[in-house]
Design an enzyme around this catalytic site. Sequence first.
Site, PDB file in Angstrom:
ATOM      1  N   GLY A 123       0.794  -1.225   0.000  1.00  0.00           N
ATOM      2  CA  GLY A 123       0.000   0.000   0.000  1.00  0.00           C
ATOM      3  C   GLY A 123       0.827   1.275   0.000  1.00  0.00           C
ATOM      4  O   GLY A 123       0.282   2.366   0.127  1.00  0.00           O
ATOM      5  N   ARG A 173      -3.108  13.523  -5.248  1.00  0.00           N
ATOM      6  CA  ARG A 173      -3.516  13.742  -6.645  1.00  0.00           C
ATOM      7  C   ARG A 173      -4.910  14.353  -6.708  1.00  0.00           C
ATOM      8  O   ARG A 173      -5.771  14.048  -5.878  1.00  0.00           O
ATOM      9  CB  ARG A 173      -3.605  12.405  -7.402  1.00  0.00           C
ATOM     10  N   ASP A 249      -7.589  -0.290 -16.384  1.00  0.00           N
ATOM     11  CA  ASP A 249      -7.705   0.298 -15.039  1.00  0.00           C
ATOM     12  C   ASP A 249      -6.884   1.584 -14.923  1.00  0.00           C
ATOM     13  O   ASP A 249      -6.947   2.266 -13.915  1.00  0.00           O
ATOM     14  CB  ASP A 249      -7.260  -0.692 -13.963  1.00  0.00           C
ATOM     15  N   ASN A 250      -6.126   1.893 -15.954  1.00  0.00           N
ATOM     16  CA  ASN A 250      -5.339   3.123 -15.931  1.00  0.00           C
ATOM     17  C   ASN A 250      -5.856   4.145 -16.941  1.00  0.00           C
ATOM     18  O   ASN A 250      -5.143   5.091 -17.296  1.00  0.00           O
ATOM     19  CB  ASN A 250      -3.864   2.822 -16.218  1.00  0.00           C
TER      20      ASN A 250
HETATM   21  P1  AMP Z   1      -0.780  -0.075 -11.448  1.00  0.00           P
HETATM   22  O1  AMP Z   1      -0.309  -1.023 -12.479  1.00  0.00           O
HETATM   23  O2  AMP Z   1       0.344   0.642 -10.752  1.00  0.00           O
HETATM   24  O3  AMP Z   1      -1.800   0.871 -11.977  1.00  0.00           O
HETATM   25  O4  AMP Z   1      -1.475  -0.921 -10.293  1.00  0.00           O
HETATM   26  C1  AMP Z   1      -2.311  -2.016 -10.566  1.00  0.00           C
HETATM   27  C2  AMP Z   1      -2.995  -2.496  -9.309  1.00  0.00           C
HETATM   28  O5  AMP Z   1      -2.049  -2.890  -8.326  1.00  0.00           O
HETATM   29  C3  AMP Z   1      -3.874  -1.475  -8.634  1.00  0.00           C
HETATM   30  O6  AMP Z   1      -4.984  -2.145  -8.110  1.00  0.00           O
HETATM   31  C4  AMP Z   1      -3.004  -0.946  -7.534  1.00  0.00           C
HETATM   32  O7  AMP Z   1      -3.747  -0.397  -6.478  1.00  0.00           O
HETATM   33  C5  AMP Z   1      -2.258  -2.190  -7.109  1.00  0.00           C
HETATM   34  N1  AMP Z   1      -0.965  -1.866  -6.486  1.00  0.00           N
HETATM   35  C6  AMP Z   1       0.126  -1.405  -7.108  1.00  0.00           C
HETATM   36  N2  AMP Z   1       1.127  -1.198  -6.234  1.00  0.00           N
HETATM   37  C7  AMP Z   1       0.652  -1.545  -5.014  1.00  0.00           C
HETATM   38  C8  AMP Z   1       1.212  -1.569  -3.686  1.00  0.00           C
HETATM   39  N3  AMP Z   1       2.453  -1.184  -3.443  1.00  0.00           N
HETATM   40  N4  AMP Z   1       0.421  -2.000  -2.692  1.00  0.00           N
HETATM   41  C9  AMP Z   1      -0.839  -2.397  -2.926  1.00  0.00           C
HETATM   42  N5  AMP Z   1      -1.420  -2.408  -4.135  1.00  0.00           N
HETATM   43  C10 AMP Z   1      -0.687  -1.990  -5.176  1.00  0.00           C
HETATM   44 MG    MG Z   2      -3.217   2.002 -11.860  1.00  0.00          MG
END
Ligand code: AMP
Ligand code: MG
Length: 501
Positions: A123, A173, A249-250
């Site tokens: 997190g 953000r 998701d992005n």
């Molecule tokens: P992202 O590819 O960075 O957009 O993240 C993809 C998913 O992974 C999202 O659901 C994020 O919230 C989760 N996520 C990424 N990094 C972390 C982290 N350090 N702790 C918990 N969840 C993460």
């Molecule tokens: Mg993301």
Amino acid sequence: MNPIHFDNRYVNLGKTFYVKTSPSPVADPGLIKFNKDLAEMLGLSVTELDSNDAAALFSGNVIPDGAVPLAMAYAGHQFGHFNPQLGDGRAILLGEIISADGDSFSMQLKGSGRTFYSRDGDGRAALGPVLREYLVSEAMAKMGVPTTRALAAVTTGEPVARERLLPGGIITRIARSFIRIGTFEYYSARGDVQAVQKLADFVIEGNYPQAAEADNPYVALLQSIVDSQAVLIAKWMQLGFIHGVMNTDNMSVAGETIDYGPCAFMDAYDHDQVFSSIDRRGRYAYSNQASIGLWNLTRLAESLLPLLAENSDPAVEVAQDVLKTYVETYQNHWLAGTQTKLGLTASSDKEKQEGDKALIEDLFNIMAANNADFTLTFFHLSRLPAENDAPSSVCDSDCRNLFDEPAQFDEWATRWRKRLGQQVQSNEDRQAMMRAVNPVYIPRNHQIEAAIRAAEDDNDFSVFHDLHEVLQKPYRQQEGKDRYMQPPEAGEVVMQTFCGT
Ligand code: AMP
Ligand code: MG
């Protein structure tokens, strides 16, 4: 004093849309940067906070009155594969704010601790990605690209464990919406049409109120999102920006650039450039971004199908009709924007358009073949006069020298000038028009890396602050800042960027 007045709309959607979660306090928050201009635009009265209070607020150690912290649910297609449950794993929504102009914005802490959606993650965010997101998102805003904004960045005083221990950070953000295409997919995949409709109504109310007037507001919503993505991606392409992880998701339904993980601006032009360390097959390469945009929007359309028409066949037809408009919208924006970059005034004459398209494509081809820097090519072109009898002349030298074989530039420049000769416009006017869209400074990867290195290794944020300052006025050349214009030396090239985790 209550510094922020929240107007919490998302929380009213109901429990299926989030899990209420407070940020986990951090040991020793320290303010790196606070975006005063943005705070003023939002009408926040936080400008008088001292830096300790600001650090406490933007680390999540102190929750402002009226905030209802929560982690949003969402799903998403990651590199083409559907994951039914992602969600805010390291971000927490504090609530919505109505800006001084009456627009609605959402505020989120990223790196603020574990949530229901964290899976195996901690997190948290490392300081490096926080600085990268701050620099790039604010530069994008100043270049006129729709984007989430950075309101503040703090250090946490706690290490995070990645390949090695790194200092932790949190970024605050601001977005017109944190709802993603993947948010719609989450409910659609569960067959919860009611939730899809609720979410669609929410996005219409917050981001596309004009869609409510249409015969079918959901068709109008889809059309609006298609348009805004097409316009956004055309802008990325015109600046040489590579998002890096265009998973559904992005992709924000508000048409803003979101989630600055392994993103980068290209230096030398390369059509197929990929930076992201996790994008081994080049799915999100520069040249694929426009078509991935359509792929993502198709996932959105599928999620909205039950709202588009009573029965599935006509719904599919409606969706296809809307999606069909994407390519044309994208191409029109791309062409008009690139014409402006080259100082060419647009024309509705098809033949002229085709001629300009060929001229543009030929420029990109010789840039690629000659390792010409993307940003500097357009910057130097913006300074050239239309009349020049002798190609390869002194006034062209800065531009032609960017090309391994300058003669290839000379040949192209002769054609460009011939085309400029067909329009009535003074050099000054044309150059001003070009300068307004061709940045002098972009957040170059090696400069971002240098800012991160100094901060992480030596606790020195001066490099970050200096780079940020220059990027505040990306279209204006600033005295003593020429080094920020330069592409990396051989030893400085950053080959890959890593996900912002
Ligand atoms: P992202 O590819 O960075 O957009 O993240 C993809 C998913 O992974 C999202 O659901 C994020 O919230 C989760 N996520 C990424 N990094 C972390 C982290 N350090 N702790 C918990 N969840 C993460
Ligand atoms: Mg993301």
